[in-house]
Design a protein around this motif. Sequence first.
Motif, PDB file in Angstrom:
ATOM      1  N   ILE A 176      -2.332  -1.710   3.379  1.00  0.00           N
ATOM      2  CA  ILE A 176      -2.533  -0.526   2.492  1.00  0.00           C
ATOM      3  C   ILE A 176      -2.675   0.812   3.432  1.00  0.00           C
ATOM      4  O   ILE A 176      -1.993   1.749   2.873  1.00  0.00           O
ATOM      5  CB  ILE A 176      -3.628  -1.004   1.776  1.00  0.00           C
ATOM      6  CG1 ILE A 176      -3.467  -1.913   0.990  1.00  0.00           C
ATOM      7  CG2 ILE A 176      -4.351   0.368   0.907  1.00  0.00           C
ATOM      8  CD1 ILE A 176      -4.800  -2.618   0.214  1.00  0.00           C
ATOM      9  N   GLY A 177      -3.321   0.686   4.524  1.00  0.00           N
ATOM     10  CA  GLY A 177      -3.348   1.852   5.331  1.00  0.00           C
ATOM     11  C   GLY A 177      -2.107   2.359   5.675  1.00  0.00           C
ATOM     12  O   GLY A 177      -1.874   3.748   5.563  1.00  0.00           O
ATOM     13  N   THR A 178      -1.299   1.872   6.196  1.00  0.00           N
ATOM     14  CA  THR A 178       0.054   2.325   6.589  1.00  0.00           C
ATOM     15  C   THR A 178       0.927   2.996   5.126  1.00  0.00           C
ATOM     16  O   THR A 178       1.302   3.866   5.426  1.00  0.00           O
ATOM     17  CB  THR A 178       1.048   1.167   7.185  1.00  0.00           C
ATOM     18  OG1 THR A 178       0.300   0.489   8.530  1.00  0.00           O
ATOM     19  CG2 THR A 178       2.198   1.695   7.800  1.00  0.00           C
ATOM     20  N   ALA A 179       0.829   2.078   4.356  1.00  0.00           N
ATOM     21  CA  ALA A 179       1.346   2.492   3.024  1.00  0.00           C
ATOM     22  C   ALA A 179       0.950   3.940   2.712  1.00  0.00           C
ATOM     23  O   ALA A 179       1.605   4.727   1.953  1.00  0.00           O
ATOM     24  CB  ALA A 179       1.431   1.393   1.869  1.00  0.00           C
ATOM     25  N   ILE A 180      -0.516   4.120   2.521  1.00  0.00           N
ATOM     26  CA  ILE A 180      -1.256   5.283   2.214  1.00  0.00           C
ATOM     27  C   ILE A 180      -0.629   6.288   3.060  1.00  0.00           C
ATOM     28  O   ILE A 180      -0.429   7.743   2.550  1.00  0.00           O
ATOM     29  CB  ILE A 180      -2.618   5.175   2.488  1.00  0.00           C
ATOM     30  CG1 ILE A 180      -3.310   4.224   1.191  1.00  0.00           C
ATOM     31  CG2 ILE A 180      -3.529   6.704   2.256  1.00  0.00           C
ATOM     32  CD1 ILE A 180      -4.607   4.098   1.307  1.00  0.00           C
ATOM     33  N   GLY A 181      -0.563   6.141   4.393  1.00  0.00           N
ATOM     34  CA  GLY A 181       0.171   7.244   5.301  1.00  0.00           C
ATOM     35  C   GLY A 181       1.383   7.491   4.889  1.00  0.00           C
ATOM     36  O   GLY A 181       1.738   8.810   5.003  1.00  0.00           O
ATOM     37  N   VAL A 182       2.314   6.578   4.437  1.00  0.00           N
ATOM     38  CA  VAL A 182       3.560   7.104   4.147  1.00  0.00           C
ATOM     39  C   VAL A 182       3.684   7.724   2.682  1.00  0.00           C
ATOM     40  O   VAL A 182       4.212   8.612   2.498  1.00  0.00           O
ATOM     41  CB  VAL A 182       4.467   5.658   4.063  1.00  0.00           C
ATOM     42  CG1 VAL A 182       5.842   5.774   3.197  1.00  0.00           C
ATOM     43  CG2 VAL A 182       4.611   4.792   5.285  1.00  0.00           C
ATOM     44  N   ASN A 183       2.725   7.115   2.022  1.00  0.00           N
ATOM     45  CA  ASN A 183       2.471   7.816   0.533  1.00  0.00           C
ATOM     46  C   ASN A 183       2.247   9.314   0.734  1.00  0.00           C
ATOM     47  O   ASN A 183       2.843  10.227   0.014  1.00  0.00           O
ATOM     48  CB  ASN A 183       1.690   7.110  -0.331  1.00  0.00           C
ATOM     49  CG  ASN A 183       1.118   7.726  -1.587  1.00  0.00           C
ATOM     50  OD1 ASN A 183       0.598   8.700  -1.811  1.00  0.00           O
ATOM     51  ND2 ASN A 183       1.665   7.178  -2.594  1.00  0.00           N
ATOM     52  N   SER A 184       1.048   9.356   1.470  1.00  0.00           N
ATOM     53  CA  SER A 184       0.768  10.939   1.729  1.00  0.00           C
ATOM     54  C   SER A 184       1.815  11.792   2.423  1.00  0.00           C
ATOM     55  O   SER A 184       2.327  13.141   1.910  1.00  0.00           O
ATOM     56  CB  SER A 184      -0.299  10.930   2.746  1.00  0.00           C
ATOM     57  OG  SER A 184      -0.915  12.289   2.849  1.00  0.00           O
ATOM     58  N   LEU A 185       2.526  11.217   3.180  1.00  0.00           N
ATOM     59  CA  LEU A 185       3.621  12.068   3.942  1.00  0.00           C
ATOM     60  C   LEU A 185       4.927  12.413   2.864  1.00  0.00           C
ATOM     61  O   LEU A 185       5.389  13.534   2.916  1.00  0.00           O
ATOM     62  CB  LEU A 185       4.258  11.343   5.096  1.00  0.00           C
ATOM     63  CG  LEU A 185       5.184  11.825   5.877  1.00  0.00           C
ATOM     64  CD1 LEU A 185       4.855  13.527   6.314  1.00  0.00           C
ATOM     65  CD2 LEU A 185       5.680  11.211   7.139  1.00  0.00           C
ATOM     66  N   ILE A 186       5.057  11.289   2.196  1.00  0.00           N
ATOM     67  CA  ILE A 186       6.186  11.346   1.133  1.00  0.00           C
ATOM     68  C   ILE A 186       5.895  12.685   0.066  1.00  0.00           C
ATOM     69  O   ILE A 186       6.986  13.607  -0.060  1.00  0.00           O
ATOM     70  CB  ILE A 186       6.491  10.418   0.493  1.00  0.00           C
ATOM     71  CG1 ILE A 186       7.408   9.236   1.419  1.00  0.00           C
ATOM     72  CG2 ILE A 186       7.544  10.488  -0.747  1.00  0.00           C
ATOM     73  CD1 ILE A 186       7.766   7.927   0.866  1.00  0.00           C
TER      74      ILE A 186
END
Length: 462
Positions: free
Chosen positions: A70-80
């Motif tokens: 989830i943490g890595t995906a949150i980082g990707v979500n925010s950047l996108i």
Amino acid sequence: MSESIKLNKMGTKAMFPLIMSMSLPAMFSMLIQALYNIVDSIFVSQISSDALNAVSLAYPLQMVMFSFSIGTAIGVNSLIARQLGAKRFDEANSAATHGIVLAVFSWLLFVLVGIFFSDTFISLFTDDSVILEYGTQYLSIVLMASFGCMVSIMCEKTLQATGNMIVPMLTQLLGAVVNIILDPLLIHGYWIFPRLEVVGAALATVIAQIISMLFIVLILITRKQAVKISFRKFRIRLSVIKNIYIVGFPAIIMQCIGSVMVSGINAIISAFASTIAIREAYINVFGIYFKLQSFVFMPVFGLSQGTSPIIGYNFGAKNKKRMFSALKLGLIIAAIIMTLGLLLFQFASPFLLSLFEADELTVELGVSAFRIISLCFVPAAVGISFSTLFQAVGKGVRSMLLSIMRQLIVLLPAAFILAQFSLESMWFAFPIAEIFALVVAVLFFINLVKKDFKKLDAPAAD
């Protein structure tokens, strides 16, 4: 409808309908997710109290796995979301592709953890051979076969960053339904299936995750999306990974802190319980609480999934008014959800505990615990809303610091001190920690308003 119009809705659509359209699917899917976590524990509790105890003890390390995902995906979500808001579409595509690569690397890490550390972890909290065997079986399976979880969560967060909340909702719904169907079949051996008990619960979980992964990957491959995942001419770029983990690493730490907190509470219970029966009852109470509280917290996290890309998009577009509007409405809705959860735990605790085949001692201890811990729900709503803002604008370290203060610096020491009076008093550490975190979150927000947000434009009304 053209791709540009789809993207522009986060910058133009009326805020309340926008939040509802983006959050309701995520809230619904998170409720379903919480429901099947609860159903999973209910079926496990039907095996024996030892089985429920084993799964409760395994949960913290399982949470660490979810933390990386989830943490890595949150980082990707925010950047996108920020790249889309700034109209840097190629950079958004690159972030999405890097996300899939990072999900696979995370899975390989947890294959090793599952092989070498499952039994060691469970043995930290019990010397009961039955509980140790059950816990090791469950934990090793869910960690080693976690690729379905890793990839599906990454794809869900990627689509949510573009404003697509329906496909992630369907993905989680599919996984929940499959898990709920497989649980009784594999745990109890109904129909043509063998009775696998705790192993069956673990297999039901990972099979459901893999089916969810196949579904959402198929959607990404066959249907046009606002971002494109492509490995043609793809090269890993350290600058992209850095930007992902500026938000993602604090989010991972935040999630892992939850695992440390659960392990810490279990250790405090083990240290201060006067008898083995009291120890096992309190561990089951906390395990049951942690599953049930997700039914309250998950809709708020779903709300965060809906508001985060809106905040990130408008931050990238330098639209301060809409960014603050999303924060305000999200906070109000979160507070309403948490208030309803507070009422549920205050007045329906005996019924909630009865769902898990709880014995008389567990019900007696659990009712008091539920009513005390749930006092933290409303201040937690405000803290989660501010954490969502910090993550969405690339200030994930602030969210991480809030979690560290709430669950390590405040909660565990407070729980340890209060447990010396009684284990029942220990539960007051939860509302104390949330109130402390709320004060710090407000101070962080004021600092952002005075500094970073002053750089944003103040656009005219929509």
